[in-house]
Design a protein around this motif. Structure first.
Motif, PDB file in Angstrom:
ATOM      1  N   GLU A  97       1.001  -1.219   0.013  1.00 32.77           N
ATOM      2  CA  GLU A  97      -0.001  -0.130  -0.057  1.00 32.77           C
ATOM      3  C   GLU A  97       0.927   1.285   0.020  1.00 32.77           C
ATOM      4  O   GLU A  97       2.047   1.308   0.470  1.00 32.77           O
ATOM      5  N   TRP A  98       0.302   2.238  -0.593  1.00 33.61           N
ATOM      6  CA  TRP A  98       1.179   3.512  -0.538  1.00 33.61           C
ATOM      7  C   TRP A  98       0.118   4.462  -1.158  1.00 33.61           C
ATOM      8  O   TRP A  98      -0.805   4.384  -1.589  1.00 33.61           O
ATOM      9  N   THR A  99       0.460   5.786  -0.702  1.00 33.20           N
ATOM     10  CA  THR A  99      -0.306   7.020  -1.127  1.00 33.20           C
ATOM     11  C   THR A  99       0.339   7.915  -2.250  1.00 33.20           C
ATOM     12  O   THR A  99       1.656   8.079  -2.039  1.00 33.20           O
ATOM     13  N   ALA A 100      -0.217   8.288  -3.241  1.00 33.40           N
ATOM     14  CA  ALA A 100      -0.048   9.089  -4.293  1.00 33.40           C
ATOM     15  C   ALA A 100      -1.201   9.832  -4.696  1.00 33.40           C
ATOM     16  O   ALA A 100      -1.988   9.451  -5.008  1.00 33.40           O
ATOM     17  N   ASP A 101      -0.808  11.336  -5.059  1.00 32.58           N
ATOM     18  CA  ASP A 101      -1.703  12.351  -5.485  1.00 32.58           C
ATOM     19  C   ASP A 101      -3.163  12.146  -4.589  1.00 32.58           C
ATOM     20  O   ASP A 101      -4.048  12.404  -5.075  1.00 32.58           O
ATOM     21  N   GLY A 102      -2.974  12.036  -3.290  1.00 34.10           N
ATOM     22  CA  GLY A 102      -4.116  11.982  -2.372  1.00 34.10           C
ATOM     23  C   GLY A 102      -5.058  10.868  -2.517  1.00 34.10           C
ATOM     24  O   GLY A 102      -6.031  10.801  -1.996  1.00 34.10           O
ATOM     25  N   GLN A 103      -4.490   9.519  -3.122  1.00 29.07           N
ATOM     26  CA  GLN A 103      -5.251   8.454  -3.229  1.00 29.07           C
ATOM     27  C   GLN A 103      -4.449   7.134  -2.680  1.00 29.07           C
ATOM     28  O   GLN A 103      -3.223   7.264  -2.710  1.00 29.07           O
ATOM     29  N   LEU A 104      -5.194   6.511  -2.142  1.00 33.04           N
ATOM     30  CA  LEU A 104      -4.394   5.063  -1.549  1.00 33.04           C
ATOM     31  C   LEU A 104      -4.423   4.259  -2.639  1.00 33.04           C
ATOM     32  O   LEU A 104      -5.468   3.549  -2.933  1.00 33.04           O
ATOM     33  N   TRP A 105      -3.468   3.503  -2.786  1.00 28.80           N
ATOM     34  CA  TRP A 105      -3.234   2.493  -3.801  1.00 28.80           C
ATOM     35  C   TRP A 105      -2.866   1.212  -2.959  1.00 28.80           C
ATOM     36  O   TRP A 105      -2.132   1.193  -1.908  1.00 28.80           O
ATOM     37  N   THR A 106      -3.397   0.220  -3.678  1.00 28.64           N
ATOM     38  CA  THR A 106      -2.952  -1.001  -3.152  1.00 28.64           C
ATOM     39  C   THR A 106      -2.544  -2.001  -4.143  1.00 28.64           C
ATOM     40  O   THR A 106      -3.117  -1.751  -5.350  1.00 28.64           O
ATOM     41  N   GLN A 107      -1.707  -3.134  -3.922  1.00 29.72           N
ATOM     42  CA  GLN A 107      -1.234  -4.083  -4.991  1.00 29.72           C
ATOM     43  C   GLN A 107      -1.003  -5.454  -4.119  1.00 29.72           C
ATOM     44  O   GLN A 107      -0.161  -5.752  -3.631  1.00 29.72           O
ATOM     45  N   PRO A 108      -2.037  -6.407  -4.387  1.00 28.44           N
ATOM     46  CA  PRO A 108      -1.999  -7.634  -3.862  1.00 28.44           C
ATOM     47  C   PRO A 108      -1.068  -8.285  -4.781  1.00 28.44           C
ATOM     48  O   PRO A 108      -0.797  -8.169  -5.913  1.00 28.44           O
ATOM     49  N   VAL A 109      -0.508  -9.498  -4.283  1.00 34.50           N
ATOM     50  CA  VAL A 109       0.188 -10.491  -4.939  1.00 34.50           C
ATOM     51  C   VAL A 109      -0.553 -11.212  -5.801  1.00 34.50           C
ATOM     52  O   VAL A 109      -1.790 -11.572  -5.738  1.00 34.50           O
ATOM     53  N   ALA A 110       0.132 -11.738  -7.009  1.00 37.82           N
ATOM     54  CA  ALA A 110      -0.610 -12.212  -8.045  1.00 37.82           C
ATOM     55  C   ALA A 110      -1.033 -13.717  -7.723  1.00 37.82           C
ATOM     56  O   ALA A 110      -0.319 -14.436  -6.866  1.00 37.82           O
ATOM     57  N   SER A 111      -2.215 -14.254  -8.147  1.00 42.76           N
ATOM     58  CA  SER A 111      -2.708 -15.432  -7.837  1.00 42.76           C
ATOM     59  C   SER A 111      -2.940 -16.232  -9.125  1.00 42.76           C
ATOM     60  O   SER A 111      -3.414 -17.309  -8.957  1.00 42.76           O
ATOM     61  N   THR A 112      -2.140 -16.034 -10.005  1.00 40.20           N
ATOM     62  CA  THR A 112      -2.161 -16.649 -11.287  1.00 40.20           C
ATOM     63  C   THR A 112      -1.289 -17.921 -11.260  1.00 40.20           C
ATOM     64  O   THR A 112      -0.216 -17.709 -10.744  1.00 40.20           O
ATOM     65  N   PRO A 113      -1.662 -19.183 -11.680  1.00 39.34           N
ATOM     66  CA  PRO A 113      -0.589 -20.238 -11.668  1.00 39.34           C
ATOM     67  C   PRO A 113       0.451 -19.807 -12.079  1.00 39.34           C
ATOM     68  O   PRO A 113       0.387 -19.343 -13.195  1.00 39.34           O
ATOM     69  N   CYS A 114       1.538 -20.729 -11.827  1.00 39.29           N
ATOM     70  CA  CYS A 114       2.916 -20.304 -12.505  1.00 39.29           C
ATOM     71  C   CYS A 114       3.558 -21.432 -13.334  1.00 39.29           C
ATOM     72  O   CYS A 114       2.798 -22.570 -13.130  1.00 39.29           O
ATOM     73  N   THR A 115       4.174 -21.185 -14.038  1.00 40.81           N
ATOM     74  CA  THR A 115       4.726 -22.260 -15.095  1.00 40.81           C
ATOM     75  C   THR A 115       6.102 -22.371 -14.766  1.00 40.81           C
ATOM     76  O   THR A 115       6.910 -21.758 -14.118  1.00 40.81           O
ATOM     77  N   ARG A 116       6.768 -23.242 -15.855  1.00 46.49           N
ATOM     78  CA  ARG A 116       8.195 -23.663 -15.453  1.00 46.49           C
ATOM     79  C   ARG A 116       9.017 -22.045 -16.048  1.00 46.49           C
ATOM     80  O   ARG A 116       9.979 -21.950 -15.587  1.00 46.49           O
TER      81      ARG A 116
END
Length: 278
Positions: A97-116
């Protein structure tokens, strides 16, 4: 315009530019994250959004085109498993989470399956960041440790998507490793503090010992001076006594010679008297 901060560390410092509204994303990490989303806006936009919600909604719309087909029903079991996996991922790796331009942004970890290929790319990124960060190959290196921590977190994410139980077990392993490193760090700091105390005590003891040595050397010089004085006095006494003994011996010899000569004279007188009487 989006500005990324390149660096091996996972922390970030949100900041705003005074001239332009710039959204500063967290520092790049080996952990794969989804696209950032806005969680909350500034107060003005919040008020305007509330006002829009209070406005009366327009009347029902009439569609002249063909009626769209209803969406396909999703499997409730798959959705529940995906939500459970996302909850576990968010518990293991909390969203950034971080704040930029008066907005609170969030970035969760990716939940897509991984490949080789994802694992191969992870290894390539790890080697590249180790080279860019000029990490040490041996010994203690915070850059290398941080990068390997990020790599391990990414592996936990990939494993958790496929098997949540295995990911939780790896989480226990990660926490145990961190606890062990924290214990070693605490032990190192305490030993360092102990060493510093001993060094200060040794330094203080050294100064006291040096002072004691200086006092003893001063006492030694004083005693040597007294010994020299006593030797000088002894030599003077011996010289004086030798002179006095020489004088006494000379006087004694003179008295002996005087007594001998007197005895000789008296003997001669006695012999003269005896011969005269005969």
């Amino acid at each position: 315009m989006v500005t990324r901060q390149q660096g091996p560390r996972r922390g970030w410092t949100p900041s705003l530019s005074a001239s332009t509204a710039v959204m500063i994303l967290p520092a790049d990490s080996l952990v794969k994250y989804d696209s950032p989303v806005v969680v909350s806006r500034n107060s003005a936009e919040t008020k305007s959004s509330k006002a829009r919600h209070l406005r009366p909604s327009p009347g029902p719309q009439t569609f002249t085109g063909p009626v769209p087909s209803p969406p396909k029903a999703k499997s409730p079991v798959g959705d529940s498993n995906k939500e459970q996996t996302e909850e576990i991922l968010n518990a293991i790796l909390p969203p950034r989470e971080w704040t930029a331009d008066g907005q609170l942004w969030t970035q969760p970890v990716a939940s897509t399956p991984c490949t080789r290929m994802d694992v191969v790319n992870l290894q390539a990124q790890l080697d590249l960041k180790l080279q860019q960060g000029q990490a040490r190959e041996t010994g203690i290196c915070t850059v290398r440790r941080e990068l390997y921590t990020q790599c391990f977190d990414e592996l936990i994410r990939q494993v958790t998507i496929n098997c949540a139980e295995r990911g939780l077990l790896l989480l226990r392993v990660r926490d145990e490793i961190r606890m062990t490193l924290a214990a070693y760090q605490t032990l190192y700091e305490s030993s360092l503090a102990f060493g510093m105390r001993k060094a200060l005590q040794a330094e203080q003891g050294k100064s006291d010992t040096e002072k004691q040595i200086a006092d003893l050397e001063e006492q030694k010089r004083d005693l040597e001076r007294q010994v020299n004085e006593q030797k000088a006095k002894c030599e003077a006494i011996e010289k004086r006594e030798a002179e006095r003994r020489h004088v006494e011996e000379k006087k004694h010899m003179e008295e002996i010679q005087f007594l001998k000569s007197t005895n000789h004279q008296l003997k001669a007188q006695v012999e003269d008297i005896i011969s005269y009487k005969k």
